[in-house]
Design an enzyme around this catalytic site. Structure first.
Site, PDB file in Angstrom:
ATOM      1  N   ASP A  12       0.196  -1.712 -13.077  1.00 53.59           N
ATOM      2  CA  ASP A  12       0.283  -2.363 -11.930  1.00 53.59           C
ATOM      3  C   ASP A  12       1.784  -2.765 -11.211  1.00 53.59           C
ATOM      4  O   ASP A  12       1.861  -3.711 -10.796  1.00 53.59           O
ATOM      5  CB  ASP A  12      -0.215  -3.896 -12.514  1.00 53.59           C
ATOM      6  N   HIS A  40      -5.649   0.992  -8.521  1.00 55.52           N
ATOM      7  CA  HIS A  40      -4.643   0.799  -7.625  1.00 55.52           C
ATOM      8  C   HIS A  40      -5.058   0.129  -6.685  1.00 55.52           C
ATOM      9  O   HIS A  40      -6.204   0.424  -6.004  1.00 55.52           O
ATOM     10  CB  HIS A  40      -4.256   2.169  -7.149  1.00 55.52           C
TER      11      HIS A  40
HETATM   12  P1  GDP Z   1      -0.859   0.286  -9.559  1.00 50.03           P
HETATM   13  O1  GDP Z   1      -2.045   0.145 -10.392  1.00 50.03           O
HETATM   14  O2  GDP Z   1       0.703   0.421 -10.022  1.00 50.03           O
HETATM   15  O3  GDP Z   1      -0.961   0.860  -8.076  1.00 50.03           O
HETATM   16  O4  GDP Z   1      -0.483  -1.587  -9.145  1.00 50.03           O
HETATM   17  P2  GDP Z   1      -1.727  -2.522  -8.603  1.00 50.03           P
HETATM   18  O5  GDP Z   1      -2.261  -2.069  -7.294  1.00 50.03           O
HETATM   19  O6  GDP Z   1      -2.573  -3.155  -9.604  1.00 50.03           O
HETATM   20  O7  GDP Z   1      -0.689  -3.720  -8.295  1.00 50.03           O
HETATM   21  C1  GDP Z   1       0.096  -3.660  -7.227  1.00 50.03           C
HETATM   22  C2  GDP Z   1      -0.149  -4.993  -6.158  1.00 50.03           C
HETATM   23  O8  GDP Z   1       0.777  -5.291  -5.483  1.00 50.03           O
HETATM   24  C3  GDP Z   1      -1.081  -4.505  -5.181  1.00 50.03           C
HETATM   25  O9  GDP Z   1      -2.120  -5.835  -5.013  1.00 50.03           O
HETATM   26  C4  GDP Z   1      -0.313  -4.230  -3.996  1.00 50.03           C
HETATM   27  O10 GDP Z   1      -0.962  -4.344  -2.924  1.00 50.03           O
HETATM   28  C5  GDP Z   1       0.843  -5.254  -4.188  1.00 50.03           C
HETATM   29  N1  GDP Z   1       2.178  -4.706  -3.532  1.00 50.03           N
HETATM   30  C6  GDP Z   1       2.573  -3.336  -3.891  1.00 50.03           C
HETATM   31  N2  GDP Z   1       3.922  -3.222  -3.541  1.00 50.03           N
HETATM   32  C7  GDP Z   1       4.059  -4.664  -2.960  1.00 50.03           C
HETATM   33  C8  GDP Z   1       5.404  -5.496  -2.423  1.00 50.03           C
HETATM   34  O11 GDP Z   1       6.355  -4.853  -2.343  1.00 50.03           O
HETATM   35  N3  GDP Z   1       4.812  -6.848  -2.010  1.00 50.03           N
HETATM   36  C9  GDP Z   1       3.899  -7.248  -2.346  1.00 50.03           C
HETATM   37  N4  GDP Z   1       4.051  -8.573  -2.193  1.00 50.03           N
HETATM   38  N5  GDP Z   1       2.732  -6.765  -2.894  1.00 50.03           N
HETATM   39  C10 GDP Z   1       3.119  -5.537  -3.159  1.00 50.03           C
END
Ligand code: GDP
Length: 426
Positions: A12, A40
């Site tokens: 995440d 994701h």
């Molecule tokens: P992953 O499994 O590593 O892809 O991570 P997730 O998708 O579960 O969690 C990342 C969350 O953070 C998602 O809701 C993204 O839209 C959000 N996100 C990613 N980068 C950023 C950022 O720089 N700022 C903000 N506010 N949200 C972000």
């Protein structure tokens, strides 16, 4: 050239966003491990999506999305996901599925549920997607490869043989209904017909693509601390989350992976059980959870509230080292703009001694966080495009973390969208 996008921590970290962003310059995106147990979250021009099986490059016309041999492939879920994105206006993605990928069987999902039920309060906090039973069977050599769906005789014989052993467990250990071989065979025929148009000798395809100079991106799921060897065993996932495994799970030569982009979130979160040294609780955690990610820190697959904590330099330094990091993408930094002071875990105290090296699980259980506080920047940094334009305290925070983890932060993500990114020339 091959790049990998992987996580430094518990997952995440925002790998989906970074992959989606890099996919613009990429021809082929490969999922190389894990299954539909994690997700994701991606925000782009088409809307907001939670992907579980599809690679995060499916939103572009020019990319080919590949399910590598290392993935736990849930065939109906894969196609459900394709339908979902297409129904929201995304063009039909080009998908290839490795003929050597193994299939998550309906009974893997049941066994996952039954085992968690049986363990009760000692359960692993599994997402019950069948991942652990799937990988157990793979390595016990009783799994089903995609290629086997196309050999009717073999399939029939194997279904009979496997039902025999599974039914012993179902009857005597779990006291649940038996699997009927004829029904299972029927299901596998359905799977075969769904997947048939997409089956490919992926390692050969990638070998040829590399010869043609194509750009390939390997997309990891979860992060270092969930790796079965190097993570917080046994509270880990069942396939390797490391970039090195990308070579195996996609079928490319290890020396082809030239860039390892390790994604670190500006604070910590985790799902599932297991040691989490910098964890916070109560109102402090609720506030960070509410403000975190894009609309709160809740599991993309399960909707479960994530456990929250401050940035952990010890875990992240270790996480980056095991990935073989060339670049760190530091994400979700914008979320911390509300804090007067930002606590950071800079060391662990174990049995009265301080360390900055991440220990094995038994010691980790005893570790207490050593916290330092950095001044906050108290403003919204979304929309900023240049590193120099970030508030001074924000830059200091980034540089402090960079020094503690020992790997270059070359990308800073200050929002969930594709364009919310600041490149730093290192
Ligand atoms: P992953 O499994 O590593 O892809 O991570 P997730 O998708 O579960 O969690 C990342 C969350 O953070 C998602 O809701 C993204 O839209 C959000 N996100 C990613 N980068 C950023 C950022 O720089 N700022 C903000 N506010 N949200 C972000």
């Amino acid at each position: 050239m091959v790049k990998a996008v992987v996580g430094a921590n518990w997952g995440d970290e925002g790998k989906g966003k970074i992959t989606d962003m890099l996919a613009k310059e990429t021809d082929i995106i490969v999922r190389f491990q894990g299954g539909a147990n994690a997700g994701h979250t991606i925000v782009n021009d088409y809307g907001k999506f939670a992907l579980h099986t599809l690679p995060s490059g499916v939103f572009y016309n020019h990319t080919t999305s590949i399910i590598g041999n290392g993935v736990a492939l849930n065939i109906p879920l894969l196609f459900k996901e394709v339908q979902e994105i297409v129904s929201k206006g995304v063009p039909e993605p080009k998908i290839l599925v490795s003929d050597r990928a193994q299939i998550v069987m309906p009974y893997h999902i049941l066994f996952d549920q039954y085992e968690e039920e049986r363990l009760g309060k000692n359960s692993f906090g599994s997402t019950k997607s069948g991942i652990a039973p799937f990988y157990s069977d793979k390595y016990a050599k009783i799994g089903f490869q995609v290629s086997e769906l196309f050999d009717e005789e073999l399939l029939k014989e194997k279904v009979e043989r496997i039902c025999e052993t599974k039914n012993v467990l179902l009857e005597h250990l779990y006291h649940k209904p038996a699997i009927k071989p004829a029904e299972l065979l029927e299901t596998l025929h359905e799977y075969r017909d769904m997947v048939a148009p997409f089956v490919c000798d992926v390692s050969l395809y990638l070998y040829n693509a590399l010869k043609e100079g194509k750009e390939i991106l390997l997309e990891g799921q979860l992060g270092t601390l969930k790796d079965p060897d190097h993570g917080i065993y046994p509270m880990v996932t069942s396939s390797s989350t490391l970039a090195a495994y990308g070579a195996i799970g996609a079928g490319v030569a290890p020396y082809e992976i030239k860039q390892v982009i390790t994604v670190c979130k500006a604070y910590s979160s985790a799902v599932g059980a297991g040691a989490f040294v910098s964890e916070i609780f109560g109102e402090e955690a609720d506030e960070l959870r509410r403000r975190g990610g894009d609309g709160g820190e809740f599991g993309a697959t399960t909707g479960r509230p994530r456990r929250m904590g401050w940035f952990d330099c010890v875990a992240s330094k270790y996480g980056c080292r095991l990935q073989g990091t060339t670049d760190v993408a530091f994400t979700v930094l914008d979320v911390l703009g509300y804090l007067d002071e930002i606590p950071v875990c800079t060391a662990y105290e174990i049995d009265g001694k301080q360390t900055t090296e991440f220990p094995t699980t038994a010691l980790l259980e005893k570790a207490k966080p050593v916290i330092e506080k950095l001044p906050g920047w108290k403003c919204d940094i979304r929309g900023i495009k240049k590193y120099e334009d970030l508030p001074e305290n924000c830059r200091k925070y980034i540089e402090f973390v960079e020094e503690k983890i020992g790997y270059p932060i070359t990308m800073v993500s200050n929002g969930p969208g594709r364009d919310d990114i600041i490149y730093r020339n290192k």
